[in-house]
Design an enzyme around this catalytic site. Structure first.
Site, PDB file in Angstrom:
ATOM      1  N   ASP A  66      17.998  44.810  -3.995  1.00 23.93           N
ATOM      2  CA  ASP A  66      18.455  46.132  -4.102  1.00 23.93           C
ATOM      3  C   ASP A  66      17.508  46.960  -4.090  1.00 23.93           C
ATOM      4  O   ASP A  66      16.763  47.696  -5.626  1.00 23.93           O
ATOM      5  CB  ASP A  66      19.816  46.795  -4.989  1.00 23.93           C
ATOM      6  N   GLY A 115       5.814  44.052   1.362  1.00 24.40           N
ATOM      7  CA  GLY A 115       4.705  45.296   1.031  1.00 24.40           C
ATOM      8  C   GLY A 115       5.697  46.172  -0.164  1.00 24.40           C
ATOM      9  O   GLY A 115       5.179  47.120   0.448  1.00 24.40           O
ATOM     10  N   ASN A 176       2.079  40.356  -1.485  1.00 22.60           N
ATOM     11  CA  ASN A 176       1.969  41.488  -0.531  1.00 22.60           C
ATOM     12  C   ASN A 176       1.511  42.605  -0.813  1.00 22.60           C
ATOM     13  O   ASN A 176       1.399  43.318   0.275  1.00 22.60           O
ATOM     14  CB  ASN A 176       3.433  41.129   0.000  1.00 22.60           C
ATOM     15  N   ASN A 241       7.818  35.070  -9.343  1.00 19.17           N
ATOM     16  CA  ASN A 241       7.618  35.839  -8.055  1.00 19.17           C
ATOM     17  C   ASN A 241       7.733  33.896  -7.395  1.00 19.17           C
ATOM     18  O   ASN A 241       7.433  33.685  -7.445  1.00 19.17           O
ATOM     19  CB  ASN A 241       6.144  36.530  -8.175  1.00 19.17           C
ATOM     20  N   GLY A 262      13.312  30.580  -2.341  1.00 16.57           N
ATOM     21  CA  GLY A 262      14.179  29.795  -1.852  1.00 16.57           C
ATOM     22  C   GLY A 262      13.927  28.447  -2.855  1.00 16.57           C
ATOM     23  O   GLY A 262      13.139  28.460  -3.695  1.00 16.57           O
TER      24      GLY A 262
END
Length: 360
Positions: A66, A115, A176, A241, A262
């Site tokens: 979100d 990004g 990113n 992360n 994942g």
């Protein structure tokens, strides 16, 4: 079964026939259209008090789902103990060119190079200020790609969201945004945290501040993180992360640039979690993220040192019903052992940090 759980079963074939980002955007739109759901019954023995907050349970939704604070209450209604929105940057930005989000179904993984695409501080703040729900919502803060002063961007995030967020996460570990991870170096991190704590001291409300780190840090770099974050410089650390590493993968998207999340991230992120737990003597609350896909992997994170947990990627494959499945599994574990979450936290940290994963 919640509206969202039933809805996922019905629309999953459609969602997975679309490219990953289009499917995600459609999911957010569907969640916004759903009627408010009643809160799920809570399991009091899974409640966690940490960071000066009371969490109904330890399982949270990680940032990235979100991004613009559009559906935090819809996700809390699925049973999450907390939801983290963002990453949010001061100015809106479109992010990297598409395609930039890839499902690796054979690996139960995702690669993204989004990004920090988001609507900016003002839009997210307005949505959070208009919330009527009572669940815990954190805000993940980032810096604009074209920023000439990234520390100033994080300060702006502290100033913008301190009155509407239950906690704030300083995200300096996305792979990113070029150069962002350099803020994890000892000198730069010390400067960043000093400036952010100055900004926090000036706010009327001072929500807890967490740091989100990369899983790819070397041992000496992790030691620096532990030193910099001690003494109250941060209230907690999120480990971790996405990774730029590429363990053996089956998917044709395996070599796409970006951050991998994942199932393949589980071992690396959990080992780093255990190492940081040991480096900090368990004194700093840690949030275990990366590869949680069932109750067993959630339990392993707690044994490695996690006080709280977060997931996101597994929802793509399992849907929101996974939340209840994990919480019920954790509850069963505790009943079987006759223990509580705090008593088992970090119990296997030594083994995980030095000999590999265990406890699953």
């Amino acid at each position: 079964m919640t509206h969202a759980s039933l809805g996922f079963r019905l629309v999953r074939p459609l969602l997975h026939s679309l490219d990953a980002e289009t499917a995600h955007d459609l999911t957010i739109k569907l969640l916004k259209l759903m009627p408010p759901a009643a809160a799920r019954p809570q399991m009091s023995h899974l409640a966690v008090s940490t960071l000066g907050l009371n969490f109904a349970n330890p399982l949270g939704l990680a940032a990235g789902f979100d991004k613009n604070a559009e559906v935090p209450d819809a996700m809390l209604a699925q049973g999450f103990g907390f939801v983290e929105v963002g990453t949010v940057t001061p100015k809106p930005q479109s992010g990297n060119p598409r395609p930039r989000l890839f499902r690796l179904a054979e690996d139960r993984a995702v690669i993204n190079r989004m990004g920090f695409n988001n609507d900016g501080h003002a839009a997210a703040h307005a949505r959070l200020a208009a919330r009527r729900g009572s669940g815990l919502v954190g805000v993940n803060l980032g810096a604009n790609k074209d920023s000439t002063g990234r520390i100033a961007d994080y300060v702006a995030g502290i100033e913008a969201f301190s009155e509407v967020a239950d906690y704030l996460t300083v995200n300096i570990s996305s792979p990113n945004t070029p150069g962002l991870r350099s803020l994890q170096s000892r000198a730069e991190l010390q400067s960043l945290l000093a400036r952010l704590n100055e900004a926090r001291a000036q706010q009327t409300q001072r929500p807890p501040m967490l740091l989100k780190i990369a899983p790819d840090l070397r041992g000496d770099e992790l030691e620096d993180i532990a030193r910099c974050c001690g003494g109250g410089a941060v209230d907690g650390i999120i480990v971790s992360n996405t990774t730029i590493a590429r363990p053996p993968l089956k998917s044709r998207h395996a070599l796409e640039p970006g951050g991998l999340s994942g199932a393949p991230l589980f071992e690396l992120s959990t080992r780093q979690l255990a190492r940081l737990f040991l480096l900090t003597d368990g004194r700093i609350p840690l949030v275990g993220v990366g590869g949680i896909g069932d109750a067993e992997t959630a339990w392993a994170k707690i044994l490695a040192g996690a006080t709280l947990l977060q997931l996101y990627s597994a929802l793509i494959y399992r849907g929101p019903g996974l939340v209840a499945e994990i919480l019920e599994g954790l509850s069963a574990r505790l009943r079987h052992e006759g223990s509580n979450l705090e008593s088992v936290r970090g119990r296997e940290a030594q083994a995980v940090a030095h000999q590999g994963l265990s406890g699953t």
